[in-house]
Design a protein around this motif. Structure first.
Motif, short mmCIF file in Angstrom:
data_model
loop_
_atom_site.label_atom_id
_atom_site.label_comp_id
_atom_site.label_asym_id
_atom_site.label_seq_id
_atom_site.Cartn_x
_atom_site.Cartn_y
_atom_site.Cartn_z
N LEU A 69 0.88 -1.17 0.00
CA LEU A 69 0.00 0.00 0.00
C LEU A 69 0.91 1.22 0.00
CD1 LEU A 69 -2.41 -1.15 2.85
CD2 LEU A 69 -2.78 -1.38 0.39
N TYR A 70 0.43 2.32 -0.55
CA TYR A 70 1.31 3.48 -0.71
C TYR A 70 0.78 4.67 0.07
CZ TYR A 70 2.81 0.41 -4.39
OH TYR A 70 3.25 -0.70 -5.05
N ALA A 71 1.65 5.26 0.88
CA ALA A 71 1.30 6.46 1.65
C ALA A 71 2.41 7.48 1.47
CB ALA A 71 1.14 6.10 3.13
N GLY A 72 2.13 8.71 1.88
CA GLY A 72 3.19 9.73 1.79
C GLY A 72 3.35 10.27 0.39
N ASN A 73 2.40 9.93 -0.51
CA ASN A 73 2.50 10.49 -1.87
C ASN A 73 1.47 11.59 -2.08
OD1 ASN A 73 0.02 9.08 -2.80
ND2 ASN A 73 1.29 7.26 -2.52
N ASN A 74 0.88 12.07 -0.98
CA ASN A 74 -0.03 13.22 -1.04
C ASN A 74 -0.15 13.74 0.40
OD1 ASN A 74 -2.38 11.94 0.41
ND2 ASN A 74 -2.19 10.52 -1.29
N MET A 75 -0.89 14.86 0.58
CA MET A 75 -1.03 15.38 1.94
C MET A 75 -2.48 15.31 2.41
SD MET A 75 1.66 18.47 2.35
CE MET A 75 2.12 19.09 0.77
N SER A 76 -3.23 14.39 1.82
CA SER A 76 -4.65 14.30 2.15
C SER A 76 -4.88 13.50 3.44
CB SER A 76 -5.39 13.63 0.98
OG SER A 76 -6.64 13.15 1.40
N GLY A 77 -5.49 14.19 4.43
CA GLY A 77 -5.85 13.49 5.66
C GLY A 77 -6.93 12.46 5.38
N TYR A 78 -7.80 12.77 4.45
CA TYR A 78 -8.89 11.86 4.06
C TYR A 78 -8.30 10.54 3.57
CZ TYR A 78 -13.15 10.37 1.64
OH TYR A 78 -14.26 9.67 1.23
N TYR A 79 -7.23 10.63 2.80
CA TYR A 79 -6.58 9.43 2.26
C TYR A 79 -5.88 8.64 3.36
CZ TYR A 79 -3.24 6.69 -0.60
OH TYR A 79 -2.50 5.68 -1.16
N LEU A 80 -5.12 9.37 4.20
CA LEU A 80 -4.29 8.67 5.19
C LEU A 80 -5.13 8.06 6.33
CD1 LEU A 80 -1.26 8.07 5.53
CD2 LEU A 80 -1.13 10.00 7.10
N ALA A 81 -6.28 8.70 6.60
CA ALA A 81 -7.11 8.23 7.73
C ALA A 81 -7.44 6.74 7.60
CB ALA A 81 -8.39 9.06 7.79
N ASP A 82 -7.65 6.27 6.39
CA ASP A 82 -8.04 4.86 6.19
C ASP A 82 -6.95 3.87 6.60
OD1 ASP A 82 -10.46 5.66 5.31
OD2 ASP A 82 -10.02 5.44 3.17
N PHE A 83 -5.72 4.35 6.72
CA PHE A 83 -4.64 3.44 7.08
C PHE A 83 -4.73 2.99 8.55
CE2 PHE A 83 -3.15 4.95 3.10
CZ PHE A 83 -2.27 4.00 2.61
N LYS A 84 -5.49 3.74 9.36
CA LYS A 84 -5.62 3.37 10.78
C LYS A 84 -6.23 1.97 10.89
CE LYS A 84 -6.31 5.18 15.28
NZ LYS A 84 -5.68 4.15 16.03
N SER A 85 -7.32 1.76 10.18
CA SER A 85 -7.96 0.44 10.28
C SER A 85 -7.10 -0.64 9.61
CB SER A 85 -9.37 0.48 9.70
OG SER A 85 -9.32 0.89 8.37
N VAL A 86 -6.35 -0.25 8.58
CA VAL A 86 -5.45 -1.23 7.95
C VAL A 86 -4.46 -1.75 9.01
CG1 VAL A 86 -3.58 -1.51 6.27
CG2 VAL A 86 -5.63 -0.21 5.64
N ILE A 87 -3.94 -0.82 9.81
CA ILE A 87 -2.97 -1.20 10.83
C ILE A 87 -3.64 -2.03 11.94
CG2 ILE A 87 -1.45 -0.25 12.65
CD1 ILE A 87 -0.79 2.01 10.59
N GLU A 88 -4.86 -1.62 12.30
CA GLU A 88 -5.55 -2.36 13.37
C GLU A 88 -5.90 -3.79 12.95
OE1 GLU A 88 -7.58 1.57 15.43
OE2 GLU A 88 -8.77 0.33 14.07
N GLU A 89 -6.23 -3.95 11.67
CA GLU A 89 -6.78 -5.24 11.23
C GLU A 89 -5.77 -6.17 10.58
OE1 GLU A 89 -10.01 -3.92 8.75
OE2 GLU A 89 -10.85 -2.78 10.44
N ASN A 90 -4.54 -5.70 10.39
CA ASN A 90 -3.55 -6.53 9.69
C ASN A 90 -2.21 -6.49 10.41
OD1 ASN A 90 -4.88 -7.04 6.84
ND2 ASN A 90 -5.28 -4.90 7.37
N GLU A 91 -1.35 -7.42 10.03
CA GLU A 91 0.04 -7.33 10.46
C GLU A 91 0.74 -6.43 9.45
OE1 GLU A 91 1.19 -8.27 13.24
OE2 GLU A 91 -0.70 -9.22 13.77
N VAL A 92 1.35 -5.34 9.95
CA VAL A 92 1.85 -4.30 9.05
C VAL A 92 3.32 -4.00 9.30
CG1 VAL A 92 1.60 -1.83 8.51
CG2 VAL A 92 -0.44 -3.22 8.86
#
Ligand code: PA5
Length: 409
Positions: free
Chosen positions: A98-121
């Motif tokens: 998954l790719y992060a840090g390629n924009n400054m959108s909080g809307y985009y990054l917010a979804d990574f919270k559940s990715v981290i909670e629900e997966n081994e990251v």
């Protein structure tokens, strides 16, 4: 890989003098005396230990996570995303990238919270300078969320940082926190870093054969034919530009190559667009975009030329069923797609659109290695023919400073 310059309107523009100049420029690049030309001989000289170490750490990371978040922007992520997308994503049993840090959108990054909670990251942060705002912001947010889940010590084990060997805040933090690190050599800039750990390490985690990827680049760089015939693409681009064709449209007939188009936009746009000069790169997916931009191409303002990435063999296909009608039934969709390439080129030839077709054997690690190396050399050579420095990006600083001013930094 074969570069087809079949049309007279392209061939006639290539002068012997300009080709000789390009050959000389390329010879100088290969001497690697200038700043930021370390990438030119990188595939040929890549130490086997480099590749082995990347594969060893990739194995470890594969055992730790099912999602690897790659944090980076521009040259520090597009190559990874482009190659992996073209290959159809991570190999079976390997973590999804998954790719992060390629924009400054909080809307985009917010979804990574559940990715981290629900997966081994795990995180792979890539930044040559270490200080790029987008990647810094995403890294600090994601790291915090990893601390919450794993604690500080375990988080540090889950981070791989790829940065400058000696300087920058990411280097300092990595040394302090004990992250596993890889280096982007000092004499290789972001958009020319395809054959460095910055691009290859995350690919290795995704199960991509990085040996074959490097081998493709190595073989092309050792082919004398390439350093003569292959440079005709760079020369043709410059000649077309001089003749008023100021836009290059990269085209491909498979959506899996869309990010290769994005990678080209970054490579050529950031390398050549300076001092009031440069070819504006854009990209289109066919046949999809023929239903939007096809009209413009055929009859609109003719300020562009086309570069077509034509893939000769694909390893997946479907056969058209009888319900599609007797003319189409039983045919392979890939063959029909190949007809579309011919048909569109015939129509565009009638409109006198200059076209350069690059035949690519298949979409494999090896062929992609060849293609990316070929394109990097082409960008550097055309840039030099234009008389600009293809390795700097002074204009990028201006907008960054304006944002920093607004943020009171
Ligand atoms: O080609 C370039 O130099 C840029 O696109 C950089 O790759 C991009 O700005 C990211 O820079 P960094 O790797 O320093 O974070």
């Amino acid at each position: 890989m074969k570069i087809n310059l079949n049309q007279d309107c392209v061939k006639d523009l290539i002068s012997n003098a300009e080709l000789a100049a390009a050959i000389e420029i390329a010879a100088e690049l290969r001497e690697d005396k200038e700043a930021f030309t370390g990438w030119v001989n990188c595939p040929q000289n890549m130490p086997a230990e480099w590749l082995d170490e990347m594969k060893r750490v990739a194995d470890d990371i594969r055992g730790e996570c099912d999602k690897l978040i790659v944090i980076g922007i521009g040259g520090s992520y597009l190559g990874t995303a482009a190659v992996l997308d073209a290959l159809g994503g991570s190999k079976k049993g390997c973590p999804e990238l998954l790719y992060a840090g390629n924009n400054m959108s909080g809307y985009y990054l917010a979804d990574f919270k559940s990715v981290i909670e629900e997966n081994e990251v795990c995180l792979c942060v890539v930044s040559k300078s270490g200080g790029t705002m987008e990647s810094r912001l995403a890294f600090s947010v994601l790291k915090d969320w990893l601390y919450e889940k794993y604690g500080r010590e375990e988080t540090a084990r889950r981070i791989v940082a790829i940065t400058d060997p000696a300087k920058g805040i990411l280097r300092e933090e990595s040394d302090k926190e004990g992250y596993v690190t890889f280096e982007i050599p000092g004499n290789i800039g972001g958009r020319y870093s395809a054959f460095t750990p910055g691009i290859m390490f995350p690919l290795a985690v995704a199960g991509v054969d990085i040996d074959a990827f490097v081998q493709g680049a190595k073989d092309i760089s050792l082919s004398e034919e390439f350093w003569n015939e292959g440079l005709k693409y760079a020369v043709a681009r410059h000649a077309l530009y001089e003749s008023g064709k100021i836009i290059e449209v990269f085209e491909y007939y498979d959506p899996s190559l869309r990010l290769i188009g994005e990678w080209c936009k970054q490579l050529f746009g950031e390398s050549e667009g300076k001092e009031g000069k440069g070819i504006f790169p854009t990209s289109l997916t066919f046949s999809t975009d023929l239903h939007s931009m096809g009209q413009f191409l055929q009859e609109g303002n003719q300020v562009f030329f086309e570069t077509i990435f034509n893939v000769l063999k694909r390893d997946k296909d479907v056969i058209v069923p009888s319900s599609a009608g007797s003319e189409l039934a039983g045919r392979s969709l890939n063959d029909i797609n190949a007809m579309a390439v011919k048909g569109v080129m015939a129509a565009h030839a009638k409109a006198n659109i200059p076209m350069i077709k690059i035949d690519i054997e298949d979409i494999s690690e090896y062929s992609l290695g060849q293609l990316l190396y070929f394109l990097m050399i082409s960008a550097a050579v055309t840039g030099k023919l234009m008389g600009i420095d293809p390795f700097n990006q002074p204009g990028v600083e201006d907008y960054k400073q304006e944002i920093r001013n607004l943020l009171g930094q």
